[in-house]
Each structure stands twice: as structure tokens, then as C-alpha cells.
Motif scaffolding. Structure first.
Motif, PDB file in Angstrom:
ATOM      1  N   GLN A 158       1.226  14.166  -0.704  1.00  0.00           N
ATOM      2  CA  GLN A 158       2.461  14.201  -1.479  1.00  0.00           C
ATOM      3  C   GLN A 158       3.215  12.892  -1.269  1.00  0.00           C
ATOM      4  O   GLN A 158       3.457  12.475  -0.131  1.00  0.00           O
ATOM      5  N   LEU A 159       3.577  12.243  -2.359  1.00  0.00           N
ATOM      6  CA  LEU A 159       4.341  11.005  -2.280  1.00  0.00           C
ATOM      7  C   LEU A 159       5.764  11.303  -1.826  1.00  0.00           C
ATOM      8  O   LEU A 159       6.468  12.103  -2.436  1.00  0.00           O
ATOM      9  N   LEU A 160       6.186  10.639  -0.747  1.00  0.00           N
ATOM     10  CA  LEU A 160       7.556  10.779  -0.261  1.00  0.00           C
ATOM     11  C   LEU A 160       8.418   9.610  -0.715  1.00  0.00           C
ATOM     12  O   LEU A 160       9.471   9.807  -1.315  1.00  0.00           O
ATOM     13  N   SER A 161       7.978   8.385  -0.410  1.00  0.00           N
ATOM     14  CA  SER A 161       8.774   7.223  -0.817  1.00  0.00           C
ATOM     15  C   SER A 161       7.909   5.972  -0.843  1.00  0.00           C
ATOM     16  O   SER A 161       7.269   5.645   0.154  1.00  0.00           O
ATOM     17  N   VAL A 179       3.708   2.966   1.263  1.00  0.00           N
ATOM     18  CA  VAL A 179       3.798   4.290   0.648  1.00  0.00           C
ATOM     19  C   VAL A 179       3.821   5.340   1.753  1.00  0.00           C
ATOM     20  O   VAL A 179       2.853   5.470   2.509  1.00  0.00           O
ATOM     21  N   ARG A 180       4.928   6.059   1.844  1.00  0.00           N
ATOM     22  CA  ARG A 180       5.016   7.169   2.793  1.00  0.00           C
ATOM     23  C   ARG A 180       4.570   8.447   2.095  1.00  0.00           C
ATOM     24  O   ARG A 180       5.027   8.754   0.996  1.00  0.00           O
ATOM     25  N   VAL A 181       3.674   9.172   2.760  1.00  0.00           N
ATOM     26  CA  VAL A 181       3.121  10.387   2.168  1.00  0.00           C
ATOM     27  C   VAL A 181       3.177  11.517   3.183  1.00  0.00           C
ATOM     28  O   VAL A 181       3.304  11.300   4.388  1.00  0.00           O
ATOM     29  N   LYS A 182       3.063  12.730   2.672  1.00  0.00           N
ATOM     30  CA  LYS A 182       2.939  13.926   3.505  1.00  0.00           C
ATOM     31  C   LYS A 182       1.579  14.524   3.237  1.00  0.00           C
ATOM     32  O   LYS A 182       1.234  14.834   2.098  1.00  0.00           O
ATOM     33  N   SER A 183       0.791  14.637   4.291  1.00  0.00           N
ATOM     34  CA  SER A 183      -0.526  15.244   4.164  1.00  0.00           C
ATOM     35  C   SER A 183      -0.388  16.758   4.121  1.00  0.00           C
ATOM     36  O   SER A 183       0.392  17.340   4.878  1.00  0.00           O
ATOM     37  N   ALA A 184      -1.123  17.400   3.225  1.00  0.00           N
ATOM     38  CA  ALA A 184      -1.054  18.856   3.106  1.00  0.00           C
ATOM     39  C   ALA A 184      -1.386  19.501   4.444  1.00  0.00           C
ATOM     40  O   ALA A 184      -2.458  19.288   5.002  1.00  0.00           O
ATOM     41  N   LEU A 190       2.099   6.626   6.917  1.00  0.00           N
ATOM     42  CA  LEU A 190       2.516   5.412   6.224  1.00  0.00           C
ATOM     43  C   LEU A 190       1.270   4.640   5.810  1.00  0.00           C
ATOM     44  O   LEU A 190       0.448   4.268   6.656  1.00  0.00           O
ATOM     45  N   LEU A 191       1.118   4.402   4.505  1.00  0.00           N
ATOM     46  CA  LEU A 191      -0.015   3.653   3.966  1.00  0.00           C
ATOM     47  C   LEU A 191       0.468   2.279   3.512  1.00  0.00           C
ATOM     48  O   LEU A 191       1.357   2.181   2.662  1.00  0.00           O
ATOM     49  N   LEU A 192      -0.114   1.227   4.079  1.00  0.00           N
ATOM     50  CA  LEU A 192       0.269  -0.153   3.775  1.00  0.00           C
ATOM     51  C   LEU A 192      -0.890  -0.836   3.062  1.00  0.00           C
ATOM     52  O   LEU A 192      -1.971  -1.009   3.625  1.00  0.00           O
ATOM     53  N   ASN A 193      -0.659  -1.219   1.822  1.00  0.00           N
ATOM     54  CA  ASN A 193      -1.672  -1.832   0.965  1.00  0.00           C
ATOM     55  C   ASN A 193      -1.237  -3.259   0.674  1.00  0.00           C
ATOM     56  O   ASN A 193      -0.110  -3.494   0.223  1.00  0.00           O
ATOM     57  N   THR A 194      -2.132  -4.234   0.915  1.00  0.00           N
ATOM     58  CA  THR A 194      -1.730  -5.620   0.690  1.00  0.00           C
ATOM     59  C   THR A 194      -2.911  -6.493   0.306  1.00  0.00           C
ATOM     60  O   THR A 194      -4.071  -6.164   0.577  1.00  0.00           O
ATOM     61  N   HIS A 195      -2.583  -7.597  -0.346  1.00  0.00           N
ATOM     62  CA  HIS A 195      -3.531  -8.655  -0.692  1.00  0.00           C
ATOM     63  C   HIS A 195      -2.875  -9.952  -0.230  1.00  0.00           C
ATOM     64  O   HIS A 195      -1.983 -10.481  -0.897  1.00  0.00           O
ATOM     65  N   LEU A 196      -3.294 -10.435   0.936  1.00  0.00           N
ATOM     66  CA  LEU A 196      -2.637 -11.595   1.528  1.00  0.00           C
ATOM     67  C   LEU A 196      -3.074 -12.892   0.842  1.00  0.00           C
ATOM     68  O   LEU A 196      -4.068 -12.938   0.121  1.00  0.00           O
ATOM     69  N   GLU A 197      -2.304 -13.938   1.095  1.00  0.00           N
ATOM     70  CA  GLU A 197      -2.511 -15.254   0.476  1.00  0.00           C
ATOM     71  C   GLU A 197      -3.972 -15.695   0.598  1.00  0.00           C
ATOM     72  O   GLU A 197      -4.608 -15.514   1.638  1.00  0.00           O
ATOM     73  N   SER A 198      -4.491 -16.299  -0.467  1.00  0.00           N
ATOM     74  CA  SER A 198      -5.906 -16.665  -0.546  1.00  0.00           C
ATOM     75  C   SER A 198      -6.148 -18.121  -0.150  1.00  0.00           C
ATOM     76  O   SER A 198      -5.227 -18.946  -0.180  1.00  0.00           O
ATOM     77  N   THR A 199      -7.381 -18.417   0.193  1.00  0.00           N
ATOM     78  CA  THR A 199      -7.970 -19.735   0.466  1.00  0.00           C
ATOM     79  C   THR A 199      -7.511 -20.324   1.803  1.00  0.00           C
ATOM     80  O   THR A 199      -6.437 -20.013   2.318  1.00  0.00           O
TER      81      THR A 199
END
Length: 324
Positions: A158-161, A179-184, A190-199
């Protein structure tokens, strides 16, 4: 609880809220998005009122998070996929995206961290997966050519914030999607998704971004995962002092298998051109207050009808045991 605008407000909610309400209505009633839109519009965008009208006054008494997708799933385990989809490369992009979707469906992750998602790619993903996943769009600007996106399995998370942190020194508009979520039947995550600077030329900025992401990870009082295309070289990690105490690298912790080491590999992936035998472990899963149980690479087969793989990166799938 389900989303619903204030009853006193006659305003139409923002588009993301409208979309989420439609998704929730369709999920609960087993109908489609068109019917959901009509019912919500006719009931002032109140989900309880729309459901009550749909069920003839017999709407479910509580509208909390649905039960876990499978009764056999351990609610304290989390399966996560992370994948740079190479959405900026036009060559066979639809066939490659459809192949990635097939891999995703087969893996059945609870959460998906996607990087280098283009608008057309996101449209196709939504069309084919919205019945199964809720989408968190990581665009910093409406006209971004590429961005991150996080997908959450309906009935399981469940998406919290959501929040988006922009790296101020980035020359490539890179961000950290939190993305903060609540697991059933399980804890918050807390899920942290990123694409850091390239090259290599932007190693200094990439190290600053990594330090920020790791600080966000370790400041969490709940289980947390940083997973994405970090564009990371081992020497850069060493230069900032290595991983903080308590942070576990899923690949290393699960045996550091050589065949699962390189996530961008010109010796195996024909999508990568003119790079000799270069190979790197750009993509990583870094766990905090959770124990990596398994780590795999996916997307190792060409897309149907093409000579290309789904992406120039392999996808990552990790299984984690959540801790208190």
C-alpha cells in the motif's frame, strides 16, 4: 485507508489522485477504468459513495489494504526487481519493453524500481500492468525525456507517501524517488529508486549523490532498500568510505556469484555496441534493516522476434527478509 477528497470540496482532485481512485474502484469492484471514472465523477470523486452506489448500499464495511496476493507468501519477505530499461534507445523499443514486461510478470515482484523510463515506455507499461501494479511516476518535470518509476503490487503493498529529491549538482536531472509503503500484514518499508549521474567524467557528482542516497537509507527507522542504476565503480564506493555499517549489498551477501556480478556487460549483451569487453556492476541493491535471501539477474534472453535483449542492462531481482 482508501484515497478520497474532502467531502466539502467540489474540486476535481489532482490527476494522480483521480487515477489512484479509479484504480482502487476497479480493483474492488472487478470493473474497468472507464466504468470507475463514470461512477467517481457521478459521486463527487468520493470512493465510499461510488462504491455504495455500485453495490446498492452493500459496499464493504472497511476499505483497507486488500489481503496479500497469495496466502502462501510470507508477509515479512519482499521481492524487488530493479531495471534500467534503456528507454532512450529507439531501436525495437516496443518489442524490448514488451519482453521486459513478460520477464516482470514471470518474476512477480512485489515492488519494481525502473530507471531510464521514457514517456512512451511508461504508457505501454501502464496499459499492460495497471491491473497488477500501482505506478509512482518519478518525473521531476512534465517534459522529462526519461525518469524513474516505482511499481507496487496491488494487494501486497500500500502506497503511504511518495517524495522526489532532486540532486542539486546533477547535470542530468537525476533524482532520488523515495516511496514509503505498508506491506500487507507486515511492516512499513522505505523504497529508494535512483539513477545516479553517468560516465566517468561525473564521478565526483555521482559520489555526492551516492552519499546522499546512503544517508537517506540509513536514517530510516524502518526497513529500507536502495536499488537502481548507481553507475557505480568499486573505487568510487571505497573513496567515500565504503558502505555504512549495517548496509548489505544483496549480490555480495548472497554469495557474490561471478555469473551474477556484471549488470552491464558488453561481453554478453549485444545491445552494447563499440565498447570492447567492458563490463561493470552499475546496478545494485543495498539493504537496510532487511536481510538479502536471494539475488538473480533477469532479462538474459533476446526479445521475441529480435536480436536484441530487453535492455543494455540486465535486470535485478532480490528477495529480502524484513527486520524490526
Amino acid at each position: 485507508e482508501v484515497d478520497s477528497p474532502d467531502e466539502d470540496s467540489g474540486d476535481i482532485p489532482p490527476e494522480p489522485v483521480c487515477r489512484r481512485l479509479c484504480d482502487q474502484f476497479a480493483e474492488i469492484t472487478g470493473t474497468d477504468s472507464a466504468f470507475a471514472l463514470m461512477m467517481l465523477q457521478n459521486n463527487g470523486w468520493s470512493l465510499p459513495a461510488a462504491l455504495d452506489r455500485c453495490f446498492g448500499g452493500d459496499a464493504p464495511a472497511t476499505l483497507a489494504l486488500p489481503a496479500a496476493a497469495s496466502s502462501n507468501e510470507d508477509p515479512r519477505q519482499l521481492r524487488v526487481m530493479s531495471w534500467n530499461l534503456d528507454g532512450l534507445t529507439d531501436q525495437q523499443v516496443e518489442a524490448r519493453t514488451r519482453a521486459a514486461i513478460a520477464v516482470l510478470r514471470d518474476a512477480e515482484p512485489h515492488a519494481v524500481h525502473l530507471q531510464e523510463v521514457a514517456p512512451d515506455t511508461l504508457d505501454l507499461l501502464r496499459r499492460l500492468l495497471r491491473d497488477r501494479y500501482e505506478f509512482v511516476d518519478g518525473r521531476a518535470h512534465p517534459d522529462d525525456r526519461y525518469f524513474t518509476a516505482t511499481l507496487l503490487r496491488r494487494g501486497r503493498l500500500q502506497l503511504l507517501s511518495p517524495s522526489l529529491h532532486r540532486f542539486e549538482g546533477s547535470r542530468m536531472d537525476r533524482t532520488l524517488l523515495a516511496v514509503r509503503v505498508k506491506s500487507a500484514n507486515g511492516p512499513e518499508v522505505l523504497l529508494l529508486n535512483t539513477h545516479l549521474e553517468s560516465t566517468k567524467d561525473f564521478a565526483a557528482e555521482r559520489k555526492r549523490q551516492l552519499s546522499t542516497a546512503l544517508r537517506t537509507l540509513t536514517e530510516s527507522a524502518k526497513p529500507a532498500l536502495l536499488a537502481g542504476d548507481l553507475n557505480l565503480r568499486d573505487a568510487e564506493l571505497q573513496a567515500i568510505g565504503g558502505l555504512p555499517a549495517g548496509v548489505l549489498d544483496a549480490w555480495s551477501h548472497c554469495g557474490a556469484r561471478p555469473e551474477a556480478q556484471y549488470t552491464w556487460d558488453a561481453t554478453r549483451n549485444r545491445n552494447i555496441q563499440n565498447m570492447g569487453r567492458a563490463r561493470c556492476r552499475f546496478d545494485r541493491m543495498l539493504a537496510w534493516r532487511m536481510q538479502p535471501l536471494d539475488f538473480q539477474l533477469v532479462g538474459l534472453q533476446p526479445a521475441a522476434g529480435t536480436q536484441l535483449f530487453p535492455s543494455d542492462h540486465w535486470g535485478l531481482v532480490g528477495l529480502f527478509q524484513l527486520q524490526d
